[in-house]
Design an enzyme around this catalytic site. Sequence first.
Site, PDB file in Angstrom:
ATOM      1  N   HIS A 190      15.679  53.590  36.556  1.00 44.90           N
ATOM      2  CA  HIS A 190      14.072  53.873  36.115  1.00 44.90           C
ATOM      3  C   HIS A 190      13.650  52.883  35.299  1.00 44.90           C
ATOM      4  CE1 HIS A 190      15.285  58.324  37.386  1.00 44.90           C
ATOM      5  NE2 HIS A 190      14.913  57.663  38.415  1.00 44.90           N
TER       6      HIS A 190
ATOM      7  N   SER B  99      24.113  64.129  33.695  1.00 48.20           N
ATOM      8  CA  SER B  99      22.966  64.362  34.615  1.00 48.20           C
ATOM      9  C   SER B  99      22.812  65.739  35.516  1.00 48.20           C
ATOM     10  CB  SER B  99      22.651  63.183  35.662  1.00 48.20           C
ATOM     11  OG  SER B  99      21.690  63.327  36.571  1.00 48.20           O
TER      12      SER B  99
END
Length: 275
Positions: free
Chosen positions: A124, A224
């Site tokens: 990202h 995550s």
Amino acid sequence: MNAAIQPGLDTRLRDFVEAHPRLFVLTGAGISTDSGIPDYRDRDGQWKRTPPVTYQAFMHETTTRQRYWARSLVGWRRFGRAEPNATHRALVALERRGQVELLVTQNVDRLHQRAGSERVVDLHGRLDQVRCMACDWRQDRHVFQQVLVVRNPDFASLDAADAPDGDADLEGHDFGRFDVPPCPGCGGIVKPDVVFFGENVPRDRVASAVEACQAADAVLVVGSSLMVFSGYRFVAAAAKAGKPIATVNLGVTRADPLVTLKIDAPCVEALSFLR
């Protein structure tokens, strides 16, 4: 078949790691909380706060950009000084053992690289850099911070609680008077060099991650919930290919039905055997 464990009660994560010499490692916000960076989701995978700004809003709404950069001015002061923690260092140790095919992180804090990891893809992007969306001019975020401060001295004196990814819970102020610096080269919109919600991950990053995932013999997910598809896709592909998958996360993950080994524990405890 899922197999949940408690830290210190058995050695199944150690056994999993030792049994798979080529690991595709995927990390998320939970790995950086011990560095003082808040995460986004609770144990049930739900948002703890208002979801992050979208790409469309940032690019098309002046008020959104003003609010974003005002909060970022305050939040960057601590985010920009964050240091790697023991979990980052544990994954450096795993790489130095030759077991990391690739580490793909959904984080934008660059703490893996600062800890010493070299085989890293910032899925990202990176918050320590800004770029112009028109001419691709780039600048170090620390330098851009000084520009923000000079143009907005009143905001520079404010403080607020930290929010994820360099944001701050700054509310109750007139963001309409915040002076957002344009690109010094072409006058275009300056944006953090990160992938916002609603924005596509660059194809070369996805391609590198897909190739590494295919070459690996197992997947290790650390910190995550995998609620965002950009990370979940690799775990889903690995499961479809029959690869073993281990997850280390506090609470549920989107991939719980797919994993071989699920560890509901703090990352630093679960990976302590790699120190």
